[in-house]
Design an enzyme around this catalytic site. Sequence first.
Site, short mmCIF file in Angstrom:
data_model
loop_
_atom_site.label_atom_id
_atom_site.label_comp_id
_atom_site.label_asym_id
_atom_site.label_seq_id
_atom_site.Cartn_x
_atom_site.Cartn_y
_atom_site.Cartn_z
N ARG A 1 0.87 -1.18 0.00
CA ARG A 1 0.00 0.00 0.00
C ARG A 1 0.91 1.23 0.00
O ARG A 1 2.13 1.11 0.05
CB ARG A 1 -1.04 -0.01 1.13
CG ARG A 1 -0.72 -0.71 2.39
CD ARG A 1 0.35 -0.11 3.20
NE ARG A 1 0.12 1.31 3.40
CZ ARG A 1 1.04 2.19 3.66
NH1 ARG A 1 2.32 1.83 3.75
NH2 ARG A 1 0.78 3.46 3.84
N LYS B 1 -4.65 10.15 3.25
CA LYS B 1 -5.43 9.28 4.13
C LYS B 1 -6.48 10.06 4.92
O LYS B 1 -6.22 11.16 5.39
CB LYS B 1 -4.45 8.55 5.07
CG LYS B 1 -5.05 7.60 6.06
CD LYS B 1 -5.93 6.54 5.44
CE LYS B 1 -5.25 5.72 4.36
NZ LYS B 1 -6.20 4.92 3.55
N ASP C 1 -1.67 10.76 -1.86
CA ASP C 1 -1.94 9.76 -2.90
C ASP C 1 -2.22 10.40 -4.25
O ASP C 1 -2.08 9.77 -5.29
CB ASP C 1 -3.13 8.89 -2.50
CG ASP C 1 -2.67 7.92 -1.44
OD1 ASP C 1 -2.59 8.35 -0.28
OD2 ASP C 1 -2.33 6.78 -1.78
#
Length: 369
Positions: free
Chosen positions: A54, A259, A248
């Site tokens: 991840r 997040k 991201d």
Amino acid sequence: MKINGQSYRTIWPDPDDNSRILIIDQRQLPHYFVIEPLTTLDGTVAAIRDMHVRGAGLIGATAGFGMHLAAIHSLPGKIEEALEHGAELLDKSRPTARNLKWAVERILRAAKNGKDDDEKKTLVFETACAIANEDAAFCKALGEHGVKIIEDLSKAKEGETVNILTHCNAGWLAFVDYGSATAPIYAARDAGIKVHVWVDETRPWNQGARLTAWELQQEGIPCTLITDNAGGHLMQQKMVDMVIVGTDRTTHTGDVANKIGTYLKALAAHDNNIPFYVALPSSTFDWELDHGSDIPIEERSGDEITTISGLTENGNIELIHLTAPDTRALNYGFDVTPARLISGLITERGIVAAEREAIHRLFPEKIIS
Ligand code: MRU
């Protein structure tokens, strides 16, 4: 980065057999350090979707190697179709991470330059390796730029410890090496600056508690785990000198998806006049989207909220239930922090304002007219 004194990257091809791509199964950390081989496209898609790997950079590098696995298992003369199919599956596996699409598109472009299957396969593999190597190099470079901010804070505090808050895991486990948010912290430690990190636990998947705290401990960086709700209070108490997070996907206008919970930290930092920085390699920029509100936000299973896994006394990693059966839970993976709350973006080319013109000046070749 080092685990028990031995250097590792988070993904690498087996040196004796490049049809085996090796990853660290992050679901088992920090309790067990397990290396897992990926040998098929479908296995790679599952590893990304189910979070064996991840973090934006690592998702991109894994997607690159997933395309390599799709290529080597393609039928004669059908490599283009196999790559298109691979791109489609990989693209859907984690929708918010920009690096994933960026890596897949780069592989598709590279394959087009090969004149036959063998040449295409070689180009795909070389490009996947280049993506991984670049990811590590970019993170190292952004650490060298970001350390200046920590150095200034340390000087202002006359050498006293600089307290840095981070959310989720934007460490080396989220990339191929070094990490984004952690790279300036490692560089500060190397420069002899005293640092301490407040680690948000990062519910529901607990990337902070399970991964960031562990990797900082492996590197000997002092850190303290806090609940996700504690940051605002620590900021009011002047226990936080700066915030550094990863991302991201960041629009070319400076809005940052990271997040879930990052936005609340940015609001609290803004209210307390605490610098809030975002560290990212340029592969995380989205050069097409103008507004953070257009970034697709991944929604994961509510089971990740209603259950929790951990190490039991008999040494197994087990899942337990936290809620009454049938409790409904909504699980957005990311939120968007607007550019106005961000003090600066730390990139491999330097620190830049979270603002369209400044970002365009730093990366003029990326501008889509
Ligand atoms: O759901 P995850 O663990 O993949 O989310 C990771 C993060 O949100 C990181 O902060 C992000 O990837 C930026 S650093 C690569």
